[in-house]
Design a protein around this motif. Sequence first.
Motif, PDB file in Angstrom:
ATOM      1  N   MET A  48       0.840  -1.194   0.000  1.00 37.30           N
ATOM      2  CA  MET A  48       0.000   0.000   0.000  1.00 37.30           C
ATOM      3  C   MET A  48       0.877   1.248   0.000  1.00 37.30           C
ATOM      4  O   MET A  48       0.538   2.260  -0.637  1.00 37.30           O
ATOM      5  CB  MET A  48      -0.924   0.002   1.219  1.00 37.30           C
ATOM      6  N   VAL A  51       1.891   2.100  -3.516  1.00 32.05           N
ATOM      7  CA  VAL A  51       0.775   2.697  -4.264  1.00 32.05           C
ATOM      8  C   VAL A  51       0.526   4.119  -3.799  1.00 32.05           C
ATOM      9  O   VAL A  51       0.389   5.046  -4.614  1.00 32.05           O
ATOM     10  CB  VAL A  51      -0.498   1.848  -4.111  1.00 32.05           C
ATOM     11  N   ASN A  52       0.470   4.326  -2.486  1.00 34.55           N
ATOM     12  CA  ASN A  52       0.213   5.666  -1.948  1.00 34.55           C
ATOM     13  C   ASN A  52       1.311   6.652  -2.319  1.00 34.55           C
ATOM     14  O   ASN A  52       1.050   7.847  -2.481  1.00 34.55           O
ATOM     15  CB  ASN A  52       0.053   5.614  -0.430  1.00 34.55           C
ATOM     16  N   LEU A  55       0.562   8.294  -5.362  1.00 34.41           N
ATOM     17  CA  LEU A  55      -0.596   9.184  -5.248  1.00 34.41           C
ATOM     18  C   LEU A  55      -0.377  10.247  -4.177  1.00 34.41           C
ATOM     19  O   LEU A  55      -1.336  10.755  -3.593  1.00 34.41           O
ATOM     20  CB  LEU A  55      -1.844   8.362  -4.899  1.00 34.41           C
ATOM     21  N   GLU A  71      -9.267   7.954   5.606  1.00 35.23           N
ATOM     22  CA  GLU A  71      -9.840   6.689   5.127  1.00 35.23           C
ATOM     23  C   GLU A  71     -11.243   6.461   5.689  1.00 35.23           C
ATOM     24  O   GLU A  71     -12.132   5.953   5.000  1.00 35.23           O
ATOM     25  CB  GLU A  71      -8.945   5.513   5.520  1.00 35.23           C
ATOM     26  N   LEU A  82     -10.922   7.004  -4.630  1.00 34.95           N
ATOM     27  CA  LEU A  82      -9.582   6.663  -4.153  1.00 34.95           C
ATOM     28  C   LEU A  82      -9.253   5.217  -4.476  1.00 34.95           C
ATOM     29  O   LEU A  82      -8.137   4.903  -4.919  1.00 34.95           O
ATOM     30  CB  LEU A  82      -9.483   6.911  -2.651  1.00 34.95           C
ATOM     31  N   LYS A  83     -10.209   4.334  -4.272  1.00 33.69           N
ATOM     32  CA  LYS A  83      -9.995   2.918  -4.571  1.00 33.69           C
ATOM     33  C   LYS A  83      -9.704   2.722  -6.055  1.00 33.69           C
ATOM     34  O   LYS A  83      -8.815   1.944  -6.428  1.00 33.69           O
ATOM     35  CB  LYS A  83     -11.218   2.100  -4.160  1.00 33.69           C
ATOM     36  N   ARG A  86      -6.185   3.933  -6.790  1.00 38.69           N
ATOM     37  CA  ARG A  86      -5.211   2.956  -6.288  1.00 38.69           C
ATOM     38  C   ARG A  86      -5.157   1.717  -7.182  1.00 38.69           C
ATOM     39  O   ARG A  86      -4.088   1.164  -7.440  1.00 38.69           O
ATOM     40  CB  ARG A  86      -5.569   2.561  -4.854  1.00 38.69           C
ATOM     41  N   LYS A  87      -6.311   1.306  -7.675  1.00 34.94           N
ATOM     42  CA  LYS A  87      -6.371   0.143  -8.554  1.00 34.94           C
ATOM     43  C   LYS A  87      -5.578   0.386  -9.832  1.00 34.94           C
ATOM     44  O   LYS A  87      -4.823  -0.480 -10.286  1.00 34.94           O
ATOM     45  CB  LYS A  87      -7.828  -0.177  -8.888  1.00 34.94           C
ATOM     46  N   LEU A  90      -1.857   0.436  -8.953  1.00 30.71           N
ATOM     47  CA  LEU A  90      -1.392  -0.921  -8.665  1.00 30.71           C
ATOM     48  C   LEU A  90      -1.165  -1.693  -9.966  1.00 30.71           C
ATOM     49  O   LEU A  90      -0.141  -2.380 -10.120  1.00 30.71           O
ATOM     50  CB  LEU A  90      -2.422  -1.655  -7.797  1.00 30.71           C
ATOM     51  N   GLU A 332      -6.749  -7.030  -4.892  1.00 29.66           N
ATOM     52  CA  GLU A 332      -7.499  -5.771  -4.993  1.00 29.66           C
ATOM     53  C   GLU A 332      -8.489  -5.607  -3.863  1.00 29.66           C
ATOM     54  O   GLU A 332      -8.891  -4.478  -3.546  1.00 29.66           O
ATOM     55  CB  GLU A 332      -8.218  -5.713  -6.361  1.00 29.66           C
ATOM     56  N   LEU A 335      -7.423  -3.085  -1.211  1.00 27.13           N
ATOM     57  CA  LEU A 335      -7.250  -1.665  -1.522  1.00 27.13           C
ATOM     58  C   LEU A 335      -8.101  -0.786  -0.604  1.00 27.13           C
ATOM     59  O   LEU A 335      -9.199  -1.158  -0.234  1.00 27.13           O
ATOM     60  CB  LEU A 335      -7.635  -1.401  -2.988  1.00 27.13           C
TER      61      LEU A 335
END
Length: 335
Positions: A48, A51-52, A55, A71, A82-83, A86-87, A90, A332, A335
Amino acid sequence: MRKIKNIVAIATVAVMAFSMAGCKMIEKTPAAIQKTVLAKVGNEKITMADVNSELKSDIDYLIQTYGKDYENSMDDTMKEKLKSARKSVLEQLVNDKVLITKGTELGYVLSGDELNAAIEKERQNFVEAYGGEDKLQEAIKYYGMDDDKFNKFLENLKTNEVTEAITKDVTVTDEDVEKYYNENIDKYKKKAGANAKHILFESEDEALAAKAKIDSGETTFDALFEQYKGNASGTFPKAEDLGYVENDKENFDTDFLAGFKQLKEGEISAPVKSSFGYHIIKVEGVQAEDTTTPLDEVKDSIKSTLETDKKKEVYNSTLEQWKKDLKVKTYENRL
């Protein structure tokens, strides 16, 4: 009987222990969440935090807006956005890691001095494009990056090299081009019509007065067009560039088309009544008959399109095979 009670007691304790463990898993600390594994590529993990990191500017905005506990503080719409972000990140991180891992194994990836030279060359391209180092630094900050992240971005040269190696043998023949042209001939047909601009008036008297001024030389169509084109929707008069309009264009006002298609090159119409009001129309680039663009004029464009499509197919099929080779797994649901 005592044995049965003992078994029930043991089972109850086990269920309780599992439930407590589940609660602890649900109530992860922020640090633990950052370590959550979202994907595995061979022996490597994507977390995570990875990924973050991509972003960062978005996460910073969410923290400023909702606080550190963003969150749990966001509404459902923002959570879904946001999901989704992130997807996408990823997926890109997985693809990049697959390309670099297999590319390195196959000798496609630049390294050492060769890679450094390529990165420096690419950086200078950005410096030139932005008009100097200072301007580039401003752009880097604007996009929520720093030098380290920008340099990491430049290392995408590695994946570019792998992609080029994967697709270098893709070819498109003249036969391929001709076949595509014949199968898609409608794309290269242009029906009779013209480029049209119009000024729409609410009443016939207003349209007649405007046309009289144009005919007398007091003003020009273009001057009136510039004057009215900024009017808000619903405000008269309004001016609009319609682009290329076919003489028999579907879903177009038939009265407008009847007046429009009679005009000659550069001609300005008398007021034409339609269901919308009264139009003064000017046409340019009149095409009196349907035409078909010859193959020779679009050959290079078709070839480029086919090459792009074929390279995409080869890239995608190779990437999917490499993912199988590396036993890629994504989670996933985390996430």
